[in-house]
Scaffold this motif. Structure first.
Motif, PDB file in Angstrom:
ATOM      1  N   SER A   1       4.915  14.092  -1.632  1.00  0.00           N
ATOM      2  CA  SER A   1       4.035  14.766  -0.559  1.00  0.00           C
ATOM      3  C   SER A   1       3.546  12.814   0.543  1.00  0.00           C
ATOM      4  N   LEU A   2       3.727  12.275  -0.288  1.00  0.00           N
ATOM      5  CA  LEU A   2       3.481  11.255   0.218  1.00  0.00           C
ATOM      6  C   LEU A   2       4.217   9.945   0.595  1.00  0.00           C
ATOM      7  N   ALA A   3       3.836   9.304   1.928  1.00  0.00           N
ATOM      8  CA  ALA A   3       4.333   8.583   3.216  1.00  0.00           C
ATOM      9  C   ALA A   3       3.873   7.430   3.070  1.00  0.00           C
ATOM     10  N   ALA A   4       2.971   7.167   3.630  1.00  0.00           N
ATOM     11  CA  ALA A   4       2.815   5.813   4.544  1.00  0.00           C
ATOM     12  C   ALA A   4       1.467   4.842   3.186  1.00  0.00           C
ATOM     13  N   MET A   5       1.646   3.567   3.017  1.00  0.00           N
ATOM     14  CA  MET A   5       1.006   2.937   1.691  1.00  0.00           C
ATOM     15  C   MET A   5      -0.127   1.675   2.116  1.00  0.00           C
ATOM     16  N   GLY A   6      -0.747   1.313   1.802  1.00  0.00           N
ATOM     17  CA  GLY A   6      -1.764   0.683   2.329  1.00  0.00           C
ATOM     18  C   GLY A   6      -1.958  -0.262   1.214  1.00  0.00           C
ATOM     19  N   TRP A   7      -2.939  -1.499   1.889  1.00  0.00           N
ATOM     20  CA  TRP A   7      -3.232  -2.817   0.978  1.00  0.00           C
ATOM     21  C   TRP A   7      -4.338  -3.276   1.818  1.00  0.00           C
ATOM     22  N   PHE A   8      -5.681  -2.961   0.900  1.00  0.00           N
ATOM     23  CA  PHE A   8      -7.044  -3.021   2.016  1.00  0.00           C
ATOM     24  C   PHE A   8      -7.560  -4.039   0.888  1.00  0.00           C
ATOM     25  N   ARG A   9      -9.113  -4.747   0.792  1.00  0.00           N
ATOM     26  CA  ARG A   9      -9.263  -5.763   0.027  1.00  0.00           C
ATOM     27  C   ARG A   9     -11.024  -5.796   0.911  1.00  0.00           C
ATOM     28  N   GLN A  10     -11.550  -5.906  -0.265  1.00  0.00           N
ATOM     29  CA  GLN A  10     -13.594  -6.636   0.194  1.00  0.00           C
ATOM     30  C   GLN A  10     -13.410  -7.092   0.062  1.00  0.00           C
ATOM     31  N   ALA A  11     -14.686  -7.881  -0.049  1.00  0.00           N
ATOM     32  CA  ALA A  11     -15.391  -9.218  -0.442  1.00  0.00           C
ATOM     33  C   ALA A  11     -16.583  -9.278  -0.745  1.00  0.00           C
ATOM     34  N   PRO A  12     -17.248  -9.674  -1.417  1.00  0.00           N
ATOM     35  CA  PRO A  12     -18.727  -9.278  -1.809  1.00  0.00           C
ATOM     36  C   PRO A  12     -19.348  -9.607  -0.449  1.00  0.00           C
TER      37      PRO A  12
ATOM     38  N   PHE B   1      -8.280  -3.193   6.120  1.00  0.00           N
ATOM     39  CA  PHE B   1      -7.093  -3.440   6.224  1.00  0.00           C
ATOM     40  C   PHE B   1      -6.270  -4.559   6.207  1.00  0.00           C
ATOM     41  N   VAL B   2      -5.464  -4.753   5.504  1.00  0.00           N
ATOM     42  CA  VAL B   2      -4.828  -5.699   4.781  1.00  0.00           C
ATOM     43  C   VAL B   2      -2.971  -5.952   5.698  1.00  0.00           C
ATOM     44  N   ALA B   3      -2.073  -4.998   5.366  1.00  0.00           N
ATOM     45  CA  ALA B   3      -0.907  -4.535   5.642  1.00  0.00           C
ATOM     46  C   ALA B   3      -0.326  -2.942   4.998  1.00  0.00           C
ATOM     47  N   GLY B   4       0.118  -2.235   5.954  1.00  0.00           N
ATOM     48  CA  GLY B   4       0.788  -1.144   5.889  1.00  0.00           C
ATOM     49  C   GLY B   4       1.873  -0.666   6.017  1.00  0.00           C
ATOM     50  N   ILE B   5       2.060   0.248   4.739  1.00  0.00           N
ATOM     51  CA  ILE B   5       4.462   0.215   5.239  1.00  0.00           C
ATOM     52  C   ILE B   5       4.498   1.947   6.224  1.00  0.00           C
ATOM     53  N   ASP B   6       5.519   2.519   6.132  1.00  0.00           N
ATOM     54  CA  ASP B   6       5.602   3.700   6.278  1.00  0.00           C
ATOM     55  C   ASP B   6       6.597   3.919   5.189  1.00  0.00           C
ATOM     56  N   SER B   7       6.680   5.471   4.679  1.00  0.00           N
ATOM     57  CA  SER B   7       7.668   6.201   3.723  1.00  0.00           C
ATOM     58  C   SER B   7       8.704   5.176   3.838  1.00  0.00           C
ATOM     59  N   SER B   8       9.716   5.146   4.708  1.00  0.00           N
ATOM     60  CA  SER B   8      10.850   4.264   5.360  1.00  0.00           C
ATOM     61  C   SER B   8      11.251   3.019   4.566  1.00  0.00           C
TER      62      SER B   8
ATOM     63  N   TYR C   1      -6.861   6.826   3.479  1.00  0.00           N
ATOM     64  CA  TYR C   1      -6.003   6.864   2.786  1.00  0.00           C
ATOM     65  C   TYR C   1      -6.709   7.958   1.933  1.00  0.00           C
ATOM     66  N   GLN C   2      -5.682   8.814   1.051  1.00  0.00           N
ATOM     67  CA  GLN C   2      -6.245  10.357   0.318  1.00  0.00           C
ATOM     68  C   GLN C   2      -6.707   9.469  -1.153  1.00  0.00           C
ATOM     69  N   TYR C   3      -5.774   9.143  -1.390  1.00  0.00           N
ATOM     70  CA  TYR C   3      -5.532   8.064  -2.886  1.00  0.00           C
ATOM     71  C   TYR C   3      -5.717   6.757  -2.874  1.00  0.00           C
ATOM     72  N   TRP C   4      -6.425   5.874  -3.750  1.00  0.00           N
ATOM     73  CA  TRP C   4      -7.121   4.717  -3.792  1.00  0.00           C
ATOM     74  C   TRP C   4      -6.994   4.607  -5.489  1.00  0.00           C
ATOM     75  N   GLY C   5      -6.223   2.840  -5.633  1.00  0.00           N
ATOM     76  CA  GLY C   5      -6.453   2.487  -7.035  1.00  0.00           C
ATOM     77  C   GLY C   5      -7.020   1.931  -7.254  1.00  0.00           C
ATOM     78  N   GLN C   6      -7.715   1.533  -8.186  1.00  0.00           N
ATOM     79  CA  GLN C   6      -9.265   0.901  -8.812  1.00  0.00           C
ATOM     80  C   GLN C   6      -9.449  -0.428  -8.214  1.00  0.00           C
TER      81      GLN C   6
ATOM     82  N   CYS D   1      -4.782  -0.672  -3.112  1.00  0.00           N
ATOM     83  CA  CYS D   1      -3.896   0.187  -2.941  1.00  0.00           C
ATOM     84  C   CYS D   1      -4.517   1.138  -2.552  1.00  0.00           C
ATOM     85  N   ALA D   2      -3.573   1.746  -1.311  1.00  0.00           N
ATOM     86  CA  ALA D   2      -3.819   3.211  -0.912  1.00  0.00           C
ATOM     87  C   ALA D   2      -2.662   3.921  -0.706  1.00  0.00           C
ATOM     88  N   ALA D   3      -3.288   5.528  -1.074  1.00  0.00           N
ATOM     89  CA  ALA D   3      -1.933   6.016  -0.169  1.00  0.00           C
ATOM     90  C   ALA D   3      -1.827   7.213   0.892  1.00  0.00           C
ATOM     91  N   ARG D   4      -1.383   8.174   1.688  1.00  0.00           N
ATOM     92  CA  ARG D   4      -1.890   8.809   2.435  1.00  0.00           C
ATOM     93  C   ARG D   4      -0.692   9.718   2.495  1.00  0.00           C
TER      94      ARG D   4
END
Length: 123
Positions: free
Chosen positions: A30-41, A47-54, A110-115, A96-99
């Protein structure tokens, strides 16, 4: 259940390059869009970048536009973030994140996140 695992070398010199990978496993149908985020101290996650399923619709934040490139390999269930011309202000934990949607958004909806993986750019 969906798992996202980021990987990539964490320390790089200024103006250098680095590629992050995000491996997706579990129930990914069911996953489609993916994204990269970042967090500085001391800062909010951004948000950094995002890409759809295609892989056709791609979005970047202004600070990284023309320096970073997001791609995906659906056969390998992996999303990449190529980072070039790195600056000290790119230092952050990258996530990394997924929707469950075909639409890329620049919020943290985004519903799912990496560590997260630490990226440090030394000047």
């Amino acid at each position: 259940q969906v798992q996202l695992v980021e990987s990539g070398v964490g320390l790089v010199q200024s103006v250098g390059s680095l590629r992050l990978s995000c491996a997706v496993s579990g129930r990914t149908s069911s996953l489609a869009a993916m994204g990269w985020f970042r967090q500085a101290p001391g800062k909010e996650r951004e948000f950094v970048a995002g890409i759809d399923s295609s892989g056709i619709r791609i979005y970047y934040s202004d600070p990284v536009k023309s320096r970073f490139t997001i791609t995906r390999d659906n056969a390998r269930k992996t999303v990449y973030l190529q980072m070039n011309s790195l600056k000290s202000e790119d230092t952050a934990v990258y996530y990394c994140a997924a929707r469950n949607s075909i639409t890329v958004v620049t919020t943290t909806d985004y519903q799912y996140w990496g560590q997260g993986t630490q990226v440090t750019v030394s000047s």
